[in-house]
Design an enzyme around this catalytic site. Structure first.
Site, short mmCIF file in Angstrom:
data_model
loop_
_atom_site.label_atom_id
_atom_site.label_comp_id
_atom_site.label_asym_id
_atom_site.label_seq_id
_atom_site.Cartn_x
_atom_site.Cartn_y
_atom_site.Cartn_z
N ARG A 207 2.65 8.20 6.83
CA ARG A 207 2.90 8.23 8.28
C ARG A 207 4.37 8.02 8.61
O ARG A 207 5.11 7.44 7.83
CB ARG A 207 2.08 7.13 8.96
CG ARG A 207 0.61 7.44 9.05
CD ARG A 207 -0.15 6.27 9.62
NE ARG A 207 -0.12 5.14 8.70
CZ ARG A 207 -0.48 3.91 9.02
NH1 ARG A 207 -0.87 3.64 10.26
NH2 ARG A 207 -0.44 2.95 8.13
N TRP B 293 6.99 -0.90 -8.47
CA TRP B 293 8.02 -1.51 -7.64
C TRP B 293 9.28 -1.75 -8.48
O TRP B 293 10.38 -1.43 -8.07
CB TRP B 293 7.51 -2.82 -7.04
CG TRP B 293 8.45 -3.44 -6.05
CD1 TRP B 293 8.50 -3.19 -4.71
CD2 TRP B 293 9.48 -4.39 -6.33
NE1 TRP B 293 9.51 -3.93 -4.13
CE2 TRP B 293 10.13 -4.67 -5.10
CE3 TRP B 293 9.93 -5.03 -7.48
CZ2 TRP B 293 11.19 -5.56 -5.00
CZ3 TRP B 293 10.98 -5.92 -7.38
CH2 TRP B 293 11.61 -6.19 -6.14
N ALA C 11 -3.00 2.12 14.12
CA ALA C 11 -4.23 2.02 13.33
C ALA C 11 -5.30 1.20 14.01
O ALA C 11 -6.44 1.21 13.59
CB ALA C 11 -3.91 1.44 11.96
N PHE D 287 3.68 -8.44 -9.05
CA PHE D 287 4.83 -9.23 -8.58
C PHE D 287 5.36 -10.02 -9.77
O PHE D 287 4.60 -10.40 -10.66
CB PHE D 287 4.41 -10.19 -7.46
CG PHE D 287 4.40 -9.55 -6.11
CD1 PHE D 287 3.51 -8.54 -5.81
CD2 PHE D 287 5.29 -9.97 -5.12
CE1 PHE D 287 3.50 -7.94 -4.55
CE2 PHE D 287 5.28 -9.39 -3.86
CZ PHE D 287 4.39 -8.38 -3.57
N LYS E 113 0.83 -1.21 0.00
CA LYS E 113 0.00 0.00 0.00
C LYS E 113 0.86 1.26 0.00
O LYS E 113 0.61 2.18 -0.78
CB LYS E 113 -0.91 -0.03 1.24
CG LYS E 113 -2.09 0.89 1.15
CD LYS E 113 -3.03 0.60 2.32
CE LYS E 113 -2.21 0.51 3.58
NZ LYS E 113 -2.93 0.15 4.78
N PHE F 182 -3.99 -0.37 7.48
CA PHE F 182 -4.65 -1.68 7.31
C PHE F 182 -5.52 -1.75 6.05
O PHE F 182 -5.27 -1.04 5.09
CB PHE F 182 -5.49 -2.00 8.55
CG PHE F 182 -4.67 -2.17 9.81
CD1 PHE F 182 -3.37 -2.66 9.78
CD2 PHE F 182 -5.20 -1.83 11.04
CE1 PHE F 182 -2.63 -2.83 10.94
CE2 PHE F 182 -4.46 -1.99 12.21
CZ PHE F 182 -3.18 -2.49 12.15
N LYS G 8 12.27 -6.70 11.25
CA LYS G 8 12.95 -5.77 10.35
C LYS G 8 12.20 -4.44 10.30
O LYS G 8 10.99 -4.40 10.43
CB LYS G 8 13.01 -6.37 8.93
CG LYS G 8 13.83 -7.63 8.87
CD LYS G 8 15.30 -7.31 8.65
CE LYS G 8 16.12 -8.58 8.77
NZ LYS G 8 17.55 -8.33 8.64
#
Lengths: 558, 558
Positions: free
Chosen positions: B96, B411, B275, B383, B73, B303, B107
């Site tokens: 945020r 990406w 959240a 992906f 997201k 979320f 991580k």
């Protein structure tokens, strides 16, 4: 005419962009890490590149034993820095950072006063560049990792009753002094006695102030003893594998902060260990950097010379391989009178007798400083009510000891009020008169080191310590810690362990209540009397009146 | 060819000085408060001067219910911002801030991924500009002042058993969840049950994210209910007189942070409330500022859309008077397959049936978003292993619902992989199709609000709550809190309260375990199931391997 308050003066400051201040020391803008327009960190890369520079001269500002009358040690440090610049010298100042927590109890600790201040004062008393927050995080990460290690199986066999690493918070919060953690069942771990100290009391703070670079920092963090096993073997931060992550958290905090005086001269403000359970000096990195960049570096040590200057010499100078070329001892007429028995409410009246009597305290400090092989000069920090006769009395007394006292009016007049002292300090520093030596050698037995400080500096007849303490010191010697210096934790108000004994007492006893090993910082703390490592808030804390006013300015912080 | 890791890509970033990034939005260097060379706060003065500007269009990025397969997201939010800039639009991103504590457990949470990232990534995951440290300090000052008030006589007659204000630390430390404070005798106060939450769970964090300016911030802080008297009267932060000092501590933190994407586009990174027990969106100040400066502002909610987007609409948009012009719902083929019943280890194989089955979850979210009057478009975050047939299956499904799914390769390819989505988002936003409305009006009774969310969004048949909870809600209505929106605290993994029920279940029950009043933030939290407000560290925390390598780079954080 009404005097302006410190904050009023600070707000009228004609600050220059921090890049201009950096350039006075030859630091290019790209080598500064700015925090706003008036604060910056000096980059570690730049510092590393200065290693080959010749060192400037180091001037230590210390003081008589503090009294409620106030001495103005930081004010004189800042003033002398400005004074040296005013007489054409390239000078920088090195002082400590302020702690956030206490600002919400009593009024905030300003950086100097009157026309000898460092700015931006408000930010320096709040979050500044976040160094103390980084120390809090690094310290508490270690705490969390210790409990986590025990929780997941305790491979290191830590005795959970012998975890000596507490937590820290930069807040005056008495409720956190003694707590029980991990209540609430299996998922929360094993219930334990624990507690919080204020961040400045953290060994991580002392380590940050003594480490020479990031590698040394990680080494020292790794050495911290956090707990013992059931058979009393020490468990270190390195065993817990927290040293790497703590170093990462402290990476930025290790870079010294640069700000400016009201007269736009460079001031390094970096590190701020508790002067009672630590050594109480600004960081070695800042002092060394300043020495590489300026011809004169003026710095200060915490409390009076018996505590602060001794630890400056025997811990900081010893460890960092630096040495002062001159020492300035700050005294005030008012403090001399209090040392001479006058009550605070009677300080307004001229009292030559009391001044003469109180001078004994000053004289003792002058003598002591000479034991470190460094010449001392006295700065009389002038207050409006001081009379000429009183000033002369101090001058004559100091002269009789073969030293010199110089009247300084930097509080009211800035650099031009302190030029005489600046010139004298240059003379002394350039004379090569200083021949620095520590009070005791590394290889002296630990208890003997304590006795040496007590006898030579405090003028005590004896050090009292029960067998348990002497055995503990012997044990540390056997474990390879015998070479460490001693960090005395004693009241700052007296040469003795009784805060009410002013003047220059001798023949007293120094009882050692407890000894603690700070294996990361690299010293052994000898505690005489109660040491409070987590303050509380007063009945009416200043935080109740701190707020932003209609102009968006902070009210109530000072 | 091996893929580069996020951190490798981030380290190759050709960052521009933050002043150049600011100028893209018309912010002059003097109006930026720099933190280093690649981070800055936008000054409050500058923000105040933009009040008259026309607002840009707000784009919300939300997602299907999260699965272990990952949705991306934030990556899509960043990518879409870059994509909009690439097609010639003036666009900014609002996301945020990351929490420090969890970085030492698992991580670190990177800001985006692949070629759709915000930098400097490491600093954003460590201290950044100190906002969270300021929140921690402000929160704990209030805690200290409450206990201090009781200590010095308790004029407000606080029932010490009913202090509801805990302490916070930005650390995963399970040992602090349940503690007893003030042990050790009279000087340390009255022993009490207490505890720590992680800083992101603080109501101060939620307040910072909802406050419109410093005045509103202080008002909201003052409204926080910290305790109750024996006769159950609320005691507020204002009664404790902590609101002024807390505002001073948060003054700088209220200014939004500006950083940049890998493609040098402006990104505001500000605020980061939990959240689950808060609303989970970046700050109102940042979003509003971005809207005044850019034509398109891309932001995200925490979320999945059932939790995050609902709270974004019903809490943030309602309170801030803003409204999205378009919503992007992020989905991945892998997540569709997991929703269709495929196990994580089997995600590599093509499985059209599972994709088709899993689409039900996506379809439900598309329907739900329409209930807010805002058009939605689906972003398929590509992906490498996704097959064309799988992508077509999602496309066809979404088309059958009268919406559109667009394949996005940001990406791997940065902005040029997401230009189709950017163009479609512009079309929707400019069409004026959006007619934003909240799900329920302010004046609906509190319990009815909970039922409305449960029925319309979660598709539950009923809300289960015992009399105590219903009575509590009634009591708050009588006390004047009936107009507040509801902040649902529910698992993010399912429309139901059972994290294992994927897909699009209906006819279930929503049990309310507890309700909490956040009078400062201005919402009522309805808790369904267990909510953990202080995480613990795993058996082998990532902090064990975080360290600086020989080049001074941070290893192990990502």
């Amino acid at each position: 005419m009404a005097f302006k308050t410190d904050i009023e003066i600070a707000r009228e400051a004609q600050k220059k962009p921090i890049q201009e201040i950096g350039q006075k020391l030859g630091i290019e803008p790209a080598d500064l890490v700015p925090y706003g327009h008036d604060k910056a960190k000096v980059s570690a890369d730049f510092i590393a590149r200065q290693a080959g520079n010749k060192d400037g001269k180091l001037i230590l500002v210390t003081a008589i034993n503090p009294t409620p009358a106030g001495e103005g040690k930081t004010t004189t440090t800042v003033g002398l820095g400005d004074g040296l610049n005013a007489i054409g010298k390239k000078a920088a100042i090195c002082i400590r950072e302020a702690s956030l927590g206490p600002c919400f109890g009593m009024k905030g600790g300003a950086a100097g006063g009157g026309y000898a201040q460092v700015v931006p004062m408000e930010e320096m008393n709040l979050h500044f560049t976040g160094d103390f927050h980084a120390i809090t995080s690094a310290h508490n990460l270690l705490s969390a990792m210790i409990d986590n290690h025990i929780y997941w199986g305790n491979d290191l066999q830590i005795d959970s009753r012998r975890v000596v690493w507490r937590r820290v918070m930069d807040m005056n919060d008495r409720a956190l002094r003694d707590i029980v953690t991990s209540l609430g069942g299996v998922a929360n771990g094993f219930p334990s006695q624990a507690g919080f100290d204020i961040t400045v009391a953290s060994e991580v703070m002392a380590i940050l102030c003594l480490a020479t670079d990031l590698e040394d920092l990680q080494e020292r963090l790794g050495n911290i003893i956090v707990a013992y096993t059931r058979d009393r073997k020490p468990v270190t931060c390195r065993d817990i594998k927290a040293d790497g992550a703590m170093t990462v958290l402290l990476k930025d905090a290790m870079q010294p902060n640069l700000v400016q005086t009201l007269e736009n001269n460079p001031a390094f403000v970096h590190g701020g260990p508790f002067a009672n359970i630590a050594h109480g000096c600004n960081s070695v990195v800042a002092t060394r950097t300043a020495l590489k960049l300026a011809d004169y570096v003026v710095t200060e040590a915490g409390f009076g010379a018996d505590l602060g200057a001794e630890k400056f010499m025997d811990i900081k100078c010893r460890k960092a391989g630096i040495a002062p070329s001159a020492v300035v001892i700050v005294a005030t007429i008012r403090a001399m009178k209090m040392n001479g028995g006058v009550l605070k409410q009677d300080l307004g009246a001229e009292n030559i007798d009391a001044v003469n009597k109180g001078c004994a305290n000053l004289g003792r400090h002058i003598e002591n400083i000479k034991k470190f092989g460094v010449p001392a000069v006295v700065a009389i920090n002038h207050f409006a009510g001081d009379t000429d006769a009183e000033v002369d009395a101090v001058r004559d007394y100091v002269k009789s000891l073969g030293s010199e006292a110089i009247l300084c009016k930097h509080w009211a007049d800035g650099s031009k009020g302190i030029e005489d002292l600046a010139r004298r300090v240059v003379e002394i520093a350039e004379s090569g008169e200083a021949d620095f030596k520590t009070l005791y050698p590394d290889d002296m037995p630990l208890f003997k080191k304590i006795e040496t400080i007590a006898q030579k500096i405090y003028r005590a007849d004896e050090v009292l310590a029960d067998k348990k303490i002497r055995d503990q010191l012997k044990q540390w010697e056997e474990a390879g810690y015998g070479h460490l210096p001693i960090c005395m934790a004693k009241t700052q108000y007296s040469f003795t362990t009784d805060p009410n004994r002013r003047g220059a007492p001798d023949g007293h006893s120094v009882p050692i209540r407890e000894v603690r090993l700070s294996a990361g910082a690299g010293f052994i703390v000898a505690i005489c009397g109660e040491i409070m490592t987590m303050p509380g808030l007063p009945r009416v804390p200043s935080s109740e009146s701190i707020r932003l006013n209609d102009q968006g300015l902070i009210e109530g912080l000072f």
